[in-house]
Design an enzyme around this catalytic site. Structure first.
Site, short mmCIF file in Angstrom:
data_model
loop_
_atom_site.label_atom_id
_atom_site.label_comp_id
_atom_site.label_asym_id
_atom_site.label_seq_id
_atom_site.Cartn_x
_atom_site.Cartn_y
_atom_site.Cartn_z
CB SER A 126 35.69 35.84 33.11
OG SER A 126 36.31 36.87 33.70
CE1 TYR A 150 30.61 38.57 34.82
CE2 TYR A 150 33.01 38.82 35.34
CZ TYR A 150 31.90 38.68 34.43
OH TYR A 150 32.34 38.36 33.03
CE LYS A 154 30.61 35.32 32.68
NZ LYS A 154 29.91 35.26 31.46
P1 NAD Z 1 27.56 43.70 27.44
O1 NAD Z 1 26.71 43.80 28.65
O2 NAD Z 1 28.08 44.28 26.43
O3 NAD Z 1 26.78 42.26 26.42
C1 NAD Z 1 25.99 41.36 27.00
C2 NAD Z 1 24.46 41.36 26.17
O4 NAD Z 1 23.76 40.55 26.74
C3 NAD Z 1 23.83 42.69 26.20
O5 NAD Z 1 23.45 43.05 25.01
C4 NAD Z 1 22.65 42.25 27.10
O6 NAD Z 1 21.46 43.18 26.78
C5 NAD Z 1 22.41 40.94 26.84
N1 NAD Z 1 21.69 40.43 28.02
C6 NAD Z 1 22.02 40.32 29.02
N2 NAD Z 1 21.21 39.39 30.06
C7 NAD Z 1 20.40 38.95 29.15
C8 NAD Z 1 19.39 37.80 29.12
N3 NAD Z 1 18.87 37.26 30.17
N4 NAD Z 1 18.73 37.69 27.76
C9 NAD Z 1 19.20 38.22 26.48
N5 NAD Z 1 20.01 39.06 26.58
C10 NAD Z 1 20.76 39.38 27.88
O7 NAD Z 1 28.75 42.61 27.83
P2 NAD Z 1 30.03 42.24 27.06
O8 NAD Z 1 31.11 42.99 27.35
O9 NAD Z 1 29.75 42.20 25.58
O10 NAD Z 1 30.31 40.84 27.64
C11 NAD Z 1 29.76 39.53 26.99
C12 NAD Z 1 30.18 38.24 27.75
O11 NAD Z 1 31.37 38.19 27.90
C13 NAD Z 1 29.42 38.39 29.14
O12 NAD Z 1 29.11 37.00 29.41
C14 NAD Z 1 30.53 38.66 30.11
O13 NAD Z 1 30.24 38.19 31.43
C15 NAD Z 1 31.73 38.15 29.51
N6 NAD Z 1 33.08 38.88 29.65
C16 NAD Z 1 33.12 40.27 29.26
C17 NAD Z 1 34.31 40.75 29.84
C18 NAD Z 1 34.57 42.28 29.64
O14 NAD Z 1 35.55 42.79 30.27
N7 NAD Z 1 33.69 42.95 28.92
C19 NAD Z 1 35.35 39.97 30.38
C20 NAD Z 1 35.30 38.70 30.57
C21 NAD Z 1 34.26 38.05 30.16
N1 UFG Z 2 41.97 51.12 37.15
C1 UFG Z 2 42.22 52.30 37.57
N2 UFG Z 2 41.48 53.28 37.57
C2 UFG Z 2 40.02 53.24 37.15
C3 UFG Z 2 39.68 51.88 36.71
C4 UFG Z 2 40.51 50.74 36.67
O1 UFG Z 2 43.35 52.56 38.03
O2 UFG Z 2 39.32 54.14 37.26
C5 UFG Z 2 42.93 49.93 37.23
C6 UFG Z 2 42.42 48.78 38.06
O3 UFG Z 2 42.89 48.94 39.37
C7 UFG Z 2 43.10 47.46 37.25
C8 UFG Z 2 43.08 48.12 35.89
O4 UFG Z 2 42.92 49.37 35.98
O5 UFG Z 2 44.67 47.55 37.71
C9 UFG Z 2 42.16 47.40 35.04
O6 UFG Z 2 40.85 47.51 35.62
P1 UFG Z 2 39.38 47.23 34.89
O7 UFG Z 2 38.24 47.47 35.87
O8 UFG Z 2 39.23 47.77 33.65
O9 UFG Z 2 39.57 45.61 34.75
P2 UFG Z 2 39.71 44.48 35.68
O10 UFG Z 2 40.96 43.86 35.53
O11 UFG Z 2 39.40 44.96 37.25
O12 UFG Z 2 38.40 43.39 35.42
C10 UFG Z 2 37.95 43.41 34.05
C11 UFG Z 2 36.53 42.94 34.05
C12 UFG Z 2 36.08 41.71 34.85
C13 UFG Z 2 37.08 40.54 34.28
C14 UFG Z 2 38.26 40.84 34.40
C15 UFG Z 2 39.16 39.53 33.51
O13 UFG Z 2 35.89 44.17 34.48
O14 UFG Z 2 34.58 41.71 34.48
O15 UFG Z 2 38.57 42.14 33.48
O16 UFG Z 2 38.61 39.52 32.44
F1 UFG Z 2 36.83 39.48 34.96
#
Ligand code: NAD
Ligand code: UFG
Length: 339
Positions: A126, A150, A154
């Protein structure tokens, strides 16, 4: 010969889109998920989307004995590891649960892989590993830090991968640092479906556009950005999914790993996202300005050059595409709930 891939967390948001991309690219894929944060009908939706039977194992990546059985049965060539907990706010309240699931999950999985002789891994990292003060655009060489449990998980996972690579040259790992994934598959069959009130910007805006929530709070309009609101590098989840196909291809062809950003290289402000979503949905998006959210950076966006150079990756979709696909998904969901 068809390569076989295990997708942990494959029923989740990014995992389900990557499943579709991998199958379309010709891989044979098995999903392993405990459904702790995904809907039970995701495999059915994928079957509809791809017109084929989906193999799903319900299980937890912390369960070593189950993993050993799965590896013994399937003869995988590589693993893509999405399974993790991802809510920043929840991680502050429950740091130990995050350490256990995210760090414990990776360690257990890598031990099972090593025992089974599977050494190719793609890991979901991330942009949170860059902390809040990296120089823009953020390159992979930027110093790493973290601002919450979190992000810490990572960063520790990346370090565990580095130390394991140093101990055994058979490993080839693709570490993909995602920026802000948004949007949904154009079919309207899969998308992001957060339980309760969303924490993240685009799913929240989607609920305002759909009339489920009255208005969006903008967290701060006094940042040193062009319009004062926070700037992020939003990337279409289908582009992100394609990044995983390219990462795997590189592991298979080059035989060595990579650490790359997956972003577009372009930042958009909160106000720009609201305006693009209003246009895509044809709905008013009422907003109010609230105080800054603690721990937020003013602006983050990727330098995407290394992913292009190493994987041939570049994002195809723009912010309008991201908003339109999100709206398509949200409105399809609402229609099927009404039916
Ligand atoms: P998500 O929660 O939609 O998907 C994660 C999946 O993993 C879910 O289906 C959940 O049921 C499963 N899971 C969780 N713990 C488990 C376990 N112990 N065993 C088996 N299954 C398990 O999340 P996502 O947005 O698809 O994110 C996927 C990956 O990408 C994660 O590692 C997350 O940290 C990373 N990531 C996500 C974002 C984002 O903004 N969505 C940003 C950066 C990194
Ligand atoms: N924001 C608002 N109002 C809201 C939600 C968000 O103004 O209700 C703003 C935040 O302040 C930020 C932007 O929208 O400026 C994006 O916020 P998000 O919560 O959508 O995303 P972040 O960048 O804070 O974080 C996300 C994931 C993290 C990940 C990161 C980088 O939540 O897990 O992107 O990948 F680490």
């Amino acid at each position: 010969m068809t390569q076989r891939i295990l997708l942990t967390g494959g029923a989740g948001y990014i995992g389900s889109h990557t499943y579709a991309a991998l199958v379309e690219a010709g891989y044979e894929v098995v999903i392993l998920d405990n459904f702790s944060n995904s809907a039970r009908d995701v495999p059915d939706r994928l079957e509809l989307l791809l017109d084929r039977k989906i193999k799903v194992i319900e299980g937890d990546v912390l369960d070593r004995a189950m993993l050993d059985r799965v590896f013994a049965k399937h003869d995988f060539d590589a693993v893509v590891h999405f399974a993790a907990s991802k809510a920043v706010g929840e991680s502050v309240k429950e740091p130990l649960a995050y350490m256990q699931n995210n760090i414990g999950g990776l360690v257990t999985l890598m031990q099972a892989m090593q025992a089974a002789g599977v050494f190719r891994l793609v890991f979901s990292s991330s942009a949170s590993v860059y902390g809040n003060n990296a120089q823009l655009p953020i390159a992979e060489t930027a110093e790493r830090s973290y601002g919450n449990p979190y992000g810490h998980t990572k960063l520790v996972c990346e370090q565990i991968i580095e130390q394991t690579l140093a101990s055994d040259p058979r490993w080839a790992v693709g570490v993909l640092r995602y920026f802000n994934p948004v949007g949904a598959h154009p079919s309207g069959l899969i998308g992001e479906d957060p339980a309760g009130v969303p924490d993240n910007l685009m799913p929240y805006i989607a609920k305002v556009a759909g009339g489920e929530l009255p208005c969006i709070s903008i967290f701060g309009d006094d940042y040193p950005t062009p319009d004062g609101t926070g700037v992020r590098d939003y990337i279409h989840v289908c582009d992100l999914a394609d990044g995983h196909v390219l990462s795997l291809r590189s592991l298979f062809h080059e035989g060595k790993g990579h650490v790359v950003n997956l972003g577009t290289g372009r930042g958009y402000s909160v106000l720009e996202v609201i305006s693009a979503y209003a246009q895509a949905s044809g709905r008013d998006i009422p907003y109010l300005v609230a105080p800054r959210r603690p721990g937020d950076a003013a602006a983050t966006y990727a330098n995407p050059a290394l992913a292009k150079e190493m994987l041939g990756f570049s994002a195809r979709f723009d912010l309008g595409d991201m908003c339109r696909s999100s709206w398509e998904w949200v409105s399809t969901q609402a229609q099927s709930a009404d039916a």
